[in-house]
Design a protein around this motif. Sequence first.
Motif, short mmCIF file in Angstrom:
data_model
loop_
_atom_site.label_atom_id
_atom_site.label_comp_id
_atom_site.label_asym_id
_atom_site.label_seq_id
_atom_site.Cartn_x
_atom_site.Cartn_y
_atom_site.Cartn_z
N SER A 1 0.84 -1.20 0.00
CA SER A 1 0.00 0.00 0.00
C SER A 1 0.87 1.25 0.00
O SER A 1 0.55 2.23 -0.68
CB SER A 1 -0.97 -0.04 1.19
OG SER A 1 -0.26 0.04 2.40
N VAL A 2 1.96 1.15 0.80
CA VAL A 2 2.87 2.31 0.79
C VAL A 2 3.35 2.58 -0.62
O VAL A 2 3.32 3.68 -1.14
CB VAL A 2 4.06 2.04 1.74
CG1 VAL A 2 5.14 3.10 1.56
CG2 VAL A 2 3.58 2.03 3.17
N LEU A 3 3.76 1.51 -1.22
CA LEU A 3 4.28 1.64 -2.59
C LEU A 3 3.22 2.17 -3.52
O LEU A 3 3.46 3.03 -4.37
CB LEU A 3 4.79 0.28 -3.09
CG LEU A 3 6.13 -0.17 -2.53
CD1 LEU A 3 6.44 -1.60 -2.96
CD2 LEU A 3 7.24 0.74 -3.00
N ASP A 4 2.00 1.64 -3.33
CA ASP A 4 0.89 2.10 -4.16
C ASP A 4 0.71 3.59 -4.04
O ASP A 4 0.56 4.32 -5.03
CB ASP A 4 -0.40 1.37 -3.73
CG ASP A 4 -0.72 0.22 -4.68
OD1 ASP A 4 0.08 0.04 -5.68
OD2 ASP A 4 -1.70 -0.52 -4.47
N GLY A 5 0.72 4.00 -2.74
CA GLY A 5 0.53 5.42 -2.50
C GLY A 5 1.60 6.23 -3.18
O GLY A 5 1.32 7.22 -3.86
N GLU A 6 2.79 5.77 -3.00
CA GLU A 6 3.90 6.51 -3.63
C GLU A 6 3.75 6.56 -5.13
O GLU A 6 3.95 7.59 -5.77
CB GLU A 6 5.23 5.84 -3.27
CG GLU A 6 5.75 6.35 -1.95
CD GLU A 6 7.03 5.66 -1.49
OE1 GLU A 6 7.62 4.89 -2.31
OE2 GLU A 6 7.43 5.87 -0.34
N ASN A 7 3.35 5.44 -5.56
CA ASN A 7 3.16 5.33 -7.01
C ASN A 7 2.14 6.34 -7.50
O ASN A 7 2.37 7.08 -8.46
CB ASN A 7 2.72 3.90 -7.35
CG ASN A 7 2.91 3.62 -8.84
OD1 ASN A 7 3.68 4.33 -9.50
ND2 ASN A 7 2.21 2.63 -9.34
N ILE A 8 1.00 6.36 -6.77
CA ILE A 8 -0.06 7.27 -7.17
C ILE A 8 0.44 8.70 -7.11
O ILE A 8 0.22 9.50 -8.02
CB ILE A 8 -1.31 7.06 -6.30
CG1 ILE A 8 -1.98 5.76 -6.74
CG2 ILE A 8 -2.29 8.23 -6.43
CD1 ILE A 8 -2.93 5.21 -5.70
#
Lengths: 197, 814
Positions: free
Chosen positions: B203-210
């Motif tokens: 999720s962290v990565l997702d957030g960063e990605n977004i």
Amino acid sequence: MSKKPGMAQALHKVIMVGSGGVGKSALTLQFMYDEFVVDYEPTKADSYRKKVVLDGEEVQIDILDTAGQEDYAAIRDNYFRSGEGFLCVFSITEDDSFQATQEFREQILRVKNDENIPFLLVGNKSDLQDKRQVSLAEAQSRAQQWGVPYVETSAKTRENVDKVFFDLMRAIAARKAQGNQSEIGERKKKTNCCTVL
Amino acid sequence: MAATRHTLQREIFSLSDEKLLSICHVSKAYKKKKTSFLCLVSTMDIPETHVVYQVKRSSEKSALKKKQSWLLSDIHTVDGINVDSMDLEIHADKIYKWTATNPQERQNFISNLYFFSFGLPQRPDFKNIPKECMTTELSSVASTDNNSNGISADFLQSPMTASEYQPITTNKETKDLSSLMVNCYYAISNAELFMETLSKDLSVLDGENIQSVLASEPQVSQLMNDIEVAIEEATTVESQLIIYDEALGNIREAMERVGQKNQAIHLANRNARQLLEQLELVITQLTISPEHVQILNEAELPGHKDELAIAGSELLRAVSFQLPLGLDKLSAVSEQRKKLDKLRVKFSLLVARHLNNLFIHLGNDIAESASTPGNAMSTSFSSSASGTKKDFNLSSHESIQKELEPYTELMKLLRVLDSKAFVQLTKVYTKTMSTLYQRNFKTFFEDAKDSLIVGHFQQQQTHPSSKPGNSANAKGDIEAFAALTPPLCLLGNEQWSPQGEGTLLDSVLDNVLSQLQPLCLAEQAFCVKFLHLDSFLSPTTKTSQQPIRDETGSCSSGYSGVEDLCNILTTSSGSTDSTQLSRLERQVNEQVRATMSAIFPSLETELNSLISFLEKIDSLHRRKLLKWVSNIKDGIFRIIGTLNNHFVIVENFHHLHDSLARLKISVLDHERKEAKQKYQEALKAYVTRYFGRPLEKLNFFFDGVQAKVGAGVKESEISYQMAFSRQELRRVVKEYPAREVKKGLEHLYKKVEKHLCEEENLLQVVWREMQGEFIAQYTNIEKLIQRCYPDSNVTLEFTIENILEFFSEIAQSH
């Protein structure tokens, strides 16, 4: 100056043939220069020309006096070819010379390819009757067989010398006239043919 | 079927977490009764593997059991044997052969095998399988297994599951994964925690990605804008390029046109230059400088002789210029030609008129002046034999010739420019001169006769009784004369002074002839030069040729001798003067002869009458005359001997002998014999000279051999000499094959035929002589070969029979 040479003046070419020593040159010289040469010197070939009046017309006669002794008969071919008439001479005192005429006759006929070539058989040295070897009858029968005249002459006494030359010239002239006529005749015939066709 | 499948799934494969995909009821080949099932099965775990099992009942009542199994990836070949056959072969660890019981079942099974093996890295080979089976769709499976929807749905998914699975390929991934796993050492013990950690990380990565996606939006839009701008730019450039291209296309056409034009210009240029050259040539060649035109138009003779000659030659150059083909059709050219023609006519008119007048004038003038002695050039002769001076002169024409000589050039021009006028002029000249000579001769001969009469009269008066003595003396004279070599008085232009008594006739005749001869020769030389008789293509029409020799027979003996002299001199000088080719010589000779006889028409008759007059006066003097003639003959011998042309010598000696024989003068017998001998010598010389040719190299070779033998070399050793070795002999002999010899002889015959004149009729004589000579040479060569090269086996390439044959052939062809 006004005369044109060659024009209308006929030229008859006469050849003297026969074995050696029968008197061809003697006959020729007698006819040409009215002389009789006593010394005998074999002829190789010699040519003479003379103007004579033949039956009221001036003509020229060329006489080619030939060698009786020739190593190769073929050498004669050329002058036989050029001749228009022949005096075939033999000596009545030498039978071999008479026999040799047969060979000369044959060669002439072969070279000229003409049976009716003007030709006289001449028996010379008629002044030497006591040495005669060839009889008159013998010579005459040969001449008859060939269908030519036979005349006996003597270059020494000039007997019949002019006669043989003039007779031969007449024969040549007649032959030439006949040739012309037959040419004309042929032409006529040809035209006739054409009209018929 | 479906029941069987169900049973199999449930009884066998469910136990081992496997899923039955396809079955096929088969029996072992040749053992129809023992049936078994071939089952395609996939494992439930991921990644799934496909296995083919052979399931069979060990006995009728016993339960179904797995008998054999092959991983699908282990199978290398599936062989259908034949499209319509029921047989099936599977090549794995070894070849297994079965026969299916149901074709439909078999086909489906194979299709499934194909389908599932499709994704494998190492697929089995499918042989002899109909095309429709080898699809990646499984419709047939689905349609036939309607009853087992679940299963078919399952295995419909299975390929996809297979594709979602990604094996770890790179080292980096492995490392990352291992480091992740190291951090989560608990993972194995506490999967849940691990999962949580992972999802948290995710999720962290997702957030960063977004966030980063969001952050990059303006950049993206910027990028989009840029792209748009770029596209616009590109479009502009493209349209620009199109314009350029079009422009270039236009230019190319233009350039092509320019190129063509350029070429055309070059061509036109070259043509123009050539035309100019041609024109220049034509103009320079056809134009005569105005001064020359003026001279031609206004010149007056005799004042402007030289100028006129120059202008005339200029005119000749222009008139005779050969225009290039076609150019003569140009109107300017034809106009110029006309102009030139006018000039030509004017020129010829001028020259012809003047010369015509000059001829006539000179003719009259000289005739007049001839009557006054001393005016014209004259030779005088005085005889002191009788002590009385008797002058009779023959006026020379030197003055006329001198007068006319400057016009030689003009005559030459006239001959080329206007041959008709030239011929006319020649005739006029001939006529004028002939009348003039006629008149001259008449007086001359009359004078001569007068002087004879006077002299004779005086002589008889002074020596009334000397006649018999005279005759004896004359005889002695002749004999002495025959023994000595008489001086060549006439021909050497010396004066022959007769000695002793009774020389009056001699002296008169001597005088007459000594004057006549140089006169005739001078006139001839002049005519040859002035009337250009020696030119090659003399346009002079053959004036009626006087048959000089025809009259010989009718003339008196003495006269004919003199006439022969004239004749032969004419012939000889004609042939020595002319340097042309031998075949033209005769023509030139004829022409000279014709002209001379036209100019001296009365000479012969006058001489004739003189001689008959002499005969009339005293037949005794005939003897003297003969002596005279013999003297002349000697001169003739000498003259003939100096000629270059062997055949002329032969002919002349022959003619001479003939003439002498006709004369029948005993005094001349010696000369006659001499003539005959000389004739034979000349004939021999002629024959040997012309005969060397057909076998030149052979003759040369054997001349050398002969010379060696003559020099003392033994005949048997000749072949050891370098130059006369057998090889050399062979080489020389090779050069004369029979064919060559025949050609040579024919050539020779033609040449002889050309050389000899008809009149003397010597062709047959010469040819006979040549035949003899040839055979003699042949036998000589053969003899030398036999003697000097006895064992060489070399013979000439032609035999005596060949030669005779050639002679006969030559005779037949002429």
